[in-house]
Design an enzyme around this catalytic site. Structure first.
Site, mmCIF file in Angstrom:
data_model
loop_
_atom_site.group_PDB
_atom_site.id
_atom_site.type_symbol
_atom_site.label_atom_id
_atom_site.label_comp_id
_atom_site.label_asym_id
_atom_site.label_seq_id
_atom_site.Cartn_x
_atom_site.Cartn_y
_atom_site.Cartn_z
ATOM 1 N N GLU A 42 0.846 -1.193 0.000
ATOM 2 C CA GLU A 42 0.000 0.000 0.000
ATOM 3 C C GLU A 42 0.885 1.247 0.000
ATOM 4 O O GLU A 42 1.686 1.437 0.911
ATOM 5 C CB GLU A 42 -0.905 -0.031 1.236
ATOM 6 C CG GLU A 42 -1.865 -1.211 1.200
ATOM 7 C CD GLU A 42 -2.405 -1.605 2.560
ATOM 8 O OE1 GLU A 42 -2.212 -0.858 3.524
ATOM 9 O OE2 GLU A 42 -3.024 -2.678 2.637
ATOM 10 N N HIS A 96 -1.008 0.365 15.093
ATOM 11 C CA HIS A 96 0.209 0.913 14.502
ATOM 12 C C HIS A 96 1.400 0.778 15.450
ATOM 13 O O HIS A 96 2.404 1.462 15.253
ATOM 14 C CB HIS A 96 0.028 2.389 14.158
ATOM 15 C CG HIS A 96 -0.971 2.662 13.080
ATOM 16 N ND1 HIS A 96 -2.307 2.423 13.240
ATOM 17 C CD2 HIS A 96 -0.824 3.170 11.832
ATOM 18 C CE1 HIS A 96 -2.954 2.786 12.134
ATOM 19 N NE2 HIS A 96 -2.073 3.228 11.258
ATOM 20 N N ALA A 124 -5.489 -4.336 0.907
ATOM 21 C CA ALA A 124 -5.957 -5.704 1.150
ATOM 22 C C ALA A 124 -4.727 -6.564 1.431
ATOM 23 O O ALA A 124 -4.095 -7.097 0.522
ATOM 24 C CB ALA A 124 -6.715 -6.227 -0.062
ATOM 25 N N GLU A 125 -4.390 -6.677 2.708
ATOM 26 C CA GLU A 125 -3.166 -7.398 3.065
ATOM 27 C C GLU A 125 -3.246 -8.870 2.670
ATOM 28 O O GLU A 125 -2.239 -9.473 2.294
ATOM 29 C CB GLU A 125 -2.894 -7.262 4.567
ATOM 30 C CG GLU A 125 -2.390 -5.891 4.983
ATOM 31 C CD GLU A 125 -3.488 -4.838 5.018
ATOM 32 O OE1 GLU A 125 -4.677 -5.210 4.974
ATOM 33 O OE2 GLU A 125 -3.167 -3.642 5.084
ATOM 34 N N GLN A 139 1.860 -2.245 5.635
ATOM 35 C CA GLN A 139 2.184 -0.863 6.001
ATOM 36 C C GLN A 139 2.443 -0.682 7.496
ATOM 37 O O GLN A 139 3.298 0.107 7.889
ATOM 38 C CB GLN A 139 1.039 0.035 5.557
ATOM 39 C CG GLN A 139 1.398 1.489 5.478
ATOM 40 C CD GLN A 139 0.325 2.254 4.704
ATOM 41 O OE1 GLN A 139 -0.810 2.358 5.140
ATOM 42 N NE2 GLN A 139 0.689 2.775 3.561
ATOM 43 N N PHE A 140 1.705 -1.404 8.328
ATOM 44 C CA PHE A 140 1.922 -1.367 9.778
ATOM 45 C C PHE A 140 1.696 -2.762 10.336
ATOM 46 O O PHE A 140 0.858 -3.519 9.839
ATOM 47 C CB PHE A 140 0.956 -0.385 10.460
ATOM 48 C CG PHE A 140 1.350 1.050 10.285
ATOM 49 C CD1 PHE A 140 2.203 1.664 11.188
ATOM 50 C CD2 PHE A 140 0.876 1.788 9.219
ATOM 51 C CE1 PHE A 140 2.577 2.980 11.025
ATOM 52 C CE2 PHE A 140 1.251 3.104 9.048
ATOM 53 C CZ PHE A 140 2.089 3.708 9.949
ATOM 54 N N ASP A 141 2.461 -3.063 11.423
ATOM 55 C CA ASP A 141 2.342 -4.329 12.136
ATOM 56 C C ASP A 141 0.903 -4.824 12.291
ATOM 57 O O ASP A 141 0.588 -5.958 11.969
ATOM 58 C CB ASP A 141 2.985 -4.179 13.524
ATOM 59 C CG ASP A 141 2.757 -2.781 14.082
ATOM 60 O OD1 ASP A 141 1.606 -2.421 14.305
ATOM 61 O OD2 ASP A 141 3.749 -2.040 14.255
ATOM 62 N N GLY A 142 0.028 -3.931 12.779
ATOM 63 C CA GLY A 142 -1.336 -4.356 13.072
ATOM 64 C C GLY A 142 -2.140 -4.717 11.838
ATOM 65 O O GLY A 142 -3.208 -5.321 11.934
ATOM 66 N N PHE A 143 -1.628 -4.353 10.659
ATOM 67 C CA PHE A 143 -2.321 -4.697 9.415
ATOM 68 C C PHE A 143 -1.905 -6.080 8.913
ATOM 69 O O PHE A 143 -2.372 -6.537 7.869
ATOM 70 C CB PHE A 143 -2.044 -3.677 8.298
ATOM 71 C CG PHE A 143 -2.344 -2.255 8.653
ATOM 72 C CD1 PHE A 143 -3.017 -1.924 9.813
ATOM 73 C CD2 PHE A 143 -1.969 -1.219 7.804
ATOM 74 C CE1 PHE A 143 -3.292 -0.605 10.138
ATOM 75 C CE2 PHE A 143 -2.242 0.100 8.127
ATOM 76 C CZ PHE A 143 -2.902 0.402 9.293
#
Lengths: 358, 109
Positions: free
Chosen positions: A52, A152, A82-83, A105-109
């Site tokens: 992304e 994040h 859409a991971e 893009q971020f750990d939590g994603f």
């Protein structure tokens, strides 16, 4: 700390800071990672980068800045939000002979992609008896410390380390970032590359010649295993990612009190360099492991067991853990209370120092 | 320094383009977050677009009367490298502070 610098022979040309081919340069981790990716794309025509905002924007942290313009839209491109698709596409690309370097893009994603990571990427090589290796380098800006919103600031190392078939690594400074990413991106196995986002902007010397000083790391000079970042006699602090620089600060403060602290940067969270752990703690006889992730079933437990197994007869105290708390990662206002701070690490050291056998 | 491009956002209700009425900033100007950048007109209304971030304006796209499609570049900012992250803030590097002191009798057995 930043590894081997070539000794200058009298015959060697005087290096100029701007001269091409120079071996050491001061870069931020963001710049070091960008350089590594640029070189990987140039060296491996099968390497492709996507995620992304990775393409036109160059990533929200500028890690892929300029790479699409330089290497083209077929090598560096944007994906939908859409991971599961990003990692699912990585599986197909890897099957087709590419070396995908996706970014979440971020750990939590990463959670929406856990099915692709665990059920496909981690076991495809095993499932296919080695005919479908998954050379995928998944970059994940990780850990907290930047006052970001929910999802994040998470630390997923224990989750991924638990999955057979995955390798997990986290750099602690620009030099490590450059070498570990270049190394990870040449592996035939999937590597989860956890970038400590709170350390993206601090600069440090990057020695492009060698990852490790002679004698350290692997015989080939590859950045495998753990690395002693500061030597000490009384206690070993074990950390990875953003916590390494904090532990180095703590070691400096402990020295003011006459306590000589060794700092071991684990670097590879899977596989863990148990030999380096044991070698360090055999010497210091005391150990504290520090991580941002919650305490329970965190990687600190694994480290503590490996140390205890290898050093049980000589340990002066049980291995202490200084970690985040068993709560969801808090909002930015509270993260200084959550992430192990200097005083909490010093308290952990003190508990080990004053331990008395029953 | 890094450049950050801001495309014309979706102004809602399926609108696919907007017409520039008047630019309120010009290249070279330093703008603050939420400062009005440009007045644009859609088939629904005329609106002022606030700046998504602070930075120096490098380029603006389109003059009065020009149509811009949603998703096409509207303005480019220049920002220092260390503020180029879009989410979160850059941690300050400060000298380590402590309240805890260590004390130990280290027997070297």
């Amino acid at each position: 700390m930043t590894g081997f610098r070539q000794a200058q022979s009298p015959d060697a040309p005087t290096p100029h800071p701007e001269a091409p081919g120079k071996r050491t340069e001061q870069l931020s981790m963001q710049q070091a990672l960008n350089r590594a990716l640029d070189e990987v794309l140039a060296e491996n025509p099968k390497a492709v980068i996507f995620g992304e905002d990775c393409g036109r924007l160059g990533g929200v942290f500028r890690i892929t800045d300029g790479l699409q313009a330089k290497h083209g839209e077929k090598r560096v491109f944007d994906t939908p939000l859409a991971e599961s698709g990003i990692l699912g596409m990585s599986v197909g690309l890897a099957m087709a002979g590419f070396h995908p370097i996706p970014e979440v893009q971020f750990d939590g994603f990463a959670y929406p992609a856990v099915n692709q990571i665990i059920c496909q990427i981690a076991r495809m090589n095993y499932r296919s008896r080695g005919t479908l290796p998954m050379p995928i380098t998944l970059r994940v800006p990780s850990f907290g410390g930047i006052r970001a919103p929910e999802h994040h600031g998470e630390s997923l190392e224990a989750l991924f380390a638990h999955v057979p078939g995955l390798k997990v690594v986290s750099p602690s400074n620009p030099h490590e970032a450059y070498h570990l990413l270049k190394y990870a991106a040449t592996r035939p196995d999937p590597v989860i590359f956890m970038e400590p986002k709170s350390r993206y902007w601090q600069k440090g010397d990057v020695d492009f010649g060698a990852a490790d000083a002679p004698g350290a790391g692997s015989p080939a000079g590859a950045p495998t295993g753990a690395k002693v970042m500061r030597e000490g006699r009384h206690l070993t602090l074990i950390a990875w990612g953003a916590m390494v620089s904090r532990c180095l600060q703590v070691a400096g403060l402990a020295a003011e009190d006459g306590i000589d602290v060794e700092v071991l940067d684990l670097r590879w969270i899977k596989p863990i360099d148990a030999d380096a752990l044991v070698a360090s703690v055999r010497k210091t006889r005391r150990a504290v492991v520090v991580h941002e992730a919650p305490l329970t079933s965190g990687l600190g437990a694994e480290v503590a067991q490996l140390v205890t197994q290898g050093c049980f007869d000589t340990l002066k105290a049980p291995v202490e853990r200084v970690t985040g708390f068993d709560v969801p990662y808090p909002s930015g206002d509270l993260e200084d209370e959550y992430i192990p701070n200097i005083d909490r690490i010093l308290f952990g050291i003190q508990r080990v120092l004053e331990y008395k056998r029953g | 320094m890094a450049e950050i491009s801001f495309p014309l956002p979706d102004l809602g209700e399926g609108l696919i383009e907007a017409t520039v009425l008047e630019w309120l900033v010009s290249p070279g100007e330093q703008v603050e977050r939420n400062q009005p950048l440009v007045e644009v007109e859609t088939t629904k209304s005329a609106v002022e677009l606030p700046s998504p971030q602070a930075g120096k304006v490098v380029r603006i796209y389109g003059g009065p009367g020009d149509k811009i499609n949603v998703g096409e570049p509207l303005i480019v900012f220049e920002v220092p490298d260390n503020t180029a992250g879009i989410v979160g803030t850059v941690p300050k590097e400060e000298a380590p502070k402590r309240r805890v002191r260590l004390s130990a009798v280290l027997d070297e057995d």
